[in-house]
Design a protein around this motif. Structure first.
Motif, mmCIF file in Angstrom:
data_model
loop_
_atom_site.group_PDB
_atom_site.id
_atom_site.type_symbol
_atom_site.label_atom_id
_atom_site.label_comp_id
_atom_site.label_asym_id
_atom_site.label_seq_id
_atom_site.Cartn_x
_atom_site.Cartn_y
_atom_site.Cartn_z
ATOM 1 N N ALA A 50 0.801 -1.138 -0.005
ATOM 2 C CA ALA A 50 0.042 0.205 -0.052
ATOM 3 C C ALA A 50 0.881 1.147 0.056
ATOM 4 C CB ALA A 50 -0.808 -0.076 1.282
ATOM 5 N N GLU A 51 1.806 0.969 0.689
ATOM 6 C CA GLU A 51 2.934 2.094 0.810
ATOM 7 C C GLU A 51 3.396 2.414 -0.680
ATOM 8 O OE1 GLU A 51 6.837 3.622 3.183
ATOM 9 O OE2 GLU A 51 5.492 2.323 3.915
ATOM 10 N N GLN A 52 3.926 1.357 -1.180
ATOM 11 C CA GLN A 52 4.649 1.535 -2.410
ATOM 12 C C GLN A 52 3.564 2.117 -3.423
ATOM 13 O OE1 GLN A 52 6.090 -2.349 -2.556
ATOM 14 N NE2 GLN A 52 8.238 -1.737 -2.619
ATOM 15 N N ALA A 53 2.463 1.456 -3.257
ATOM 16 C CA ALA A 53 1.576 2.147 -4.363
ATOM 17 C C ALA A 53 1.220 3.589 -4.348
ATOM 18 C CB ALA A 53 0.209 1.152 -4.282
ATOM 19 N N ALA A 54 0.910 4.012 -3.088
ATOM 20 C CA ALA A 54 0.832 5.194 -2.834
ATOM 21 C C ALA A 54 1.885 6.203 -3.259
ATOM 22 C CB ALA A 54 0.514 5.624 -1.370
ATOM 23 N N GLU A 55 3.011 5.818 -2.762
ATOM 24 C CA GLU A 55 4.260 6.791 -3.161
ATOM 25 C C GLU A 55 4.166 6.872 -4.869
ATOM 26 O OE1 GLU A 55 7.429 8.939 -3.364
ATOM 27 O OE2 GLU A 55 5.991 8.530 -1.612
ATOM 28 N N LEU A 56 4.028 5.700 -5.641
ATOM 29 C CA LEU A 56 4.150 5.599 -7.103
ATOM 30 C C LEU A 56 3.179 6.640 -7.440
ATOM 31 C CD1 LEU A 56 5.235 4.871 -9.478
ATOM 32 C CD2 LEU A 56 3.884 2.668 -9.437
ATOM 33 N N ASP A 57 1.873 6.521 -6.874
ATOM 34 C CA ASP A 57 0.876 7.488 -7.558
ATOM 35 C C ASP A 57 1.133 9.046 -7.125
ATOM 36 O OD1 ASP A 57 -0.853 5.175 -8.269
ATOM 37 O OD2 ASP A 57 -2.124 5.610 -6.329
ATOM 38 N N ARG A 58 1.778 9.211 -6.064
ATOM 39 C CA ARG A 58 2.275 10.564 -5.959
ATOM 40 C C ARG A 58 3.292 11.034 -6.736
ATOM 41 N NH1 ARG A 58 1.471 8.993 -0.307
ATOM 42 N NH2 ARG A 58 3.594 8.492 -0.238
ATOM 43 N N GLU A 59 4.331 9.970 -7.119
ATOM 44 C CA GLU A 59 5.421 10.432 -7.978
ATOM 45 C C GLU A 59 4.891 10.727 -9.549
ATOM 46 O OE1 GLU A 59 8.336 7.514 -7.800
ATOM 47 O OE2 GLU A 59 9.045 7.701 -5.913
ATOM 48 N N ILE A 60 3.919 9.774 -9.943
ATOM 49 C CA ILE A 60 3.313 10.067 -11.410
ATOM 50 C C ILE A 60 2.455 11.245 -11.382
ATOM 51 C CG2 ILE A 60 1.799 8.997 -13.040
ATOM 52 C CD1 ILE A 60 2.376 6.284 -11.936
#
Length: 271
Positions: A50-60
């Motif tokens: 969940a943390e990785q997915a959220a961080e990736l969403d923010r980066e994109i």
């Protein structure tokens, strides 16, 4: 309306428009196409926490926000670098391959809209910012030469301008050169100033992205922002407004409906 300084006292002789999000909303929703494609490419089949997915969403989201207005191939170059750098997806494609896939997805909706326009089921006004035609007529009546520079592929932006019936207003429509990573906006501004002989203060650049605003300020042109709400086709989008202010836009509107405001900014006679 937002202004960062008083209006120009020099009459504008040429106007360079961005196209998508500035005049046309045919490609509205491109972010919703690019975002999941980038996430799929970067993550691959890997199960992200969940943390990785959220961080990736923010980066994109952050990248798409700051890259709005640049040529698509540069966005896809960033994607290729992210896929390789994260190492989550062993299938790393080149930027041109990513661009082809992005275009394939985006053109599904764009071509459906074009088909509805050609079939008479929709009207060009359904995909033009409020006041666009009246504003283009105003510029033509005042003898102002008009140009388009877009990060969209050249054949596509020419076709879309024709479908919307606005191509007749422009001396030149320049999209991204097919198969080359060149900035059409930078080239057109340079050509207008260096080959066509306009002085910086005689050129206005109108767009909804940071790229054209930044280029305008660098070359001494008048930088006018369109903080467009592409769904409503009128009113101010506060996210774009903040982005354009940060880029140095000298005046900002949400659409072209306030003729007197635009007359003032461009130094046109009131009548």
């Amino acid at each position: 309306m937002t202004s960062s300084k008083s209006q120009t006292n020099t009459k504008i002789k040429a106007v360079l428009f961005d196209f998508d999000g500035t005049l046309s909303t045919l490609r509205a929703g491109w972010e919703e196409t690019m975002t999941p494609m980038m996430k799929e490419a970067i993550a691959g089949s890997r199960e992200l926490s969940a943390e990785q997915a959220a961080e990736l969403d923010r980066e994109i989201a952050a990248y798409i926000d700051q890259s709005t207005g640049i040529q698509t191939i540069f966005q896809m170059k960033w994607l290729a670098e992210q896929v390789a750098g994260k190492g989550w997806n062993p299938r790393v494609l080149g930027e041109w391959e990513y661009k082809a896939e992005y275009n394939r997805r985006l053109l599904q909706s764009v071509n459906a809209r074009i088909a509805d326009l050609r079939g008479g089921r929709l009207d060009p006004s359904d995909f033009l910012m409020k006041g666009s035609i009246s504003f283009l007529e105003l510029l033509r009546e005042n003898g102002i030469e008009m140009f388009v520079a877009s990060g969209t592929d050249h054949p596509d932006v020419v076709n879309e301008a024709e479908v919307l019936g606005v191509h007749r207003y422009f001396e030149e429509i320049a999209g991204a050169p097919v198969g080359r990573a060149d900035c059409s906006k930078e080239k057109v501004i340079g050509d207008l100033l260096e080959q066509r002989g306009f002085r910086g203060e005689e050129l206005a650049v109108i767009g909804d992205g940071k790229v054209e605003i930044r280029l305008a300020r660098e070359r001494g042109a008048l930088a006018l922002g369109i903080a467009s709400d592409e769904n409503r086709r009128e009113g101010v989008n506060p996210v774009k407004r903040d982005r354009l202010l940060a880029a140095g836009a000298q005046h900002i509107a949400g659409d072209f409906s306030n003729r007197e405001e635009w007359r003032e900014w461009l130094g046109l006679d009131q009548n």
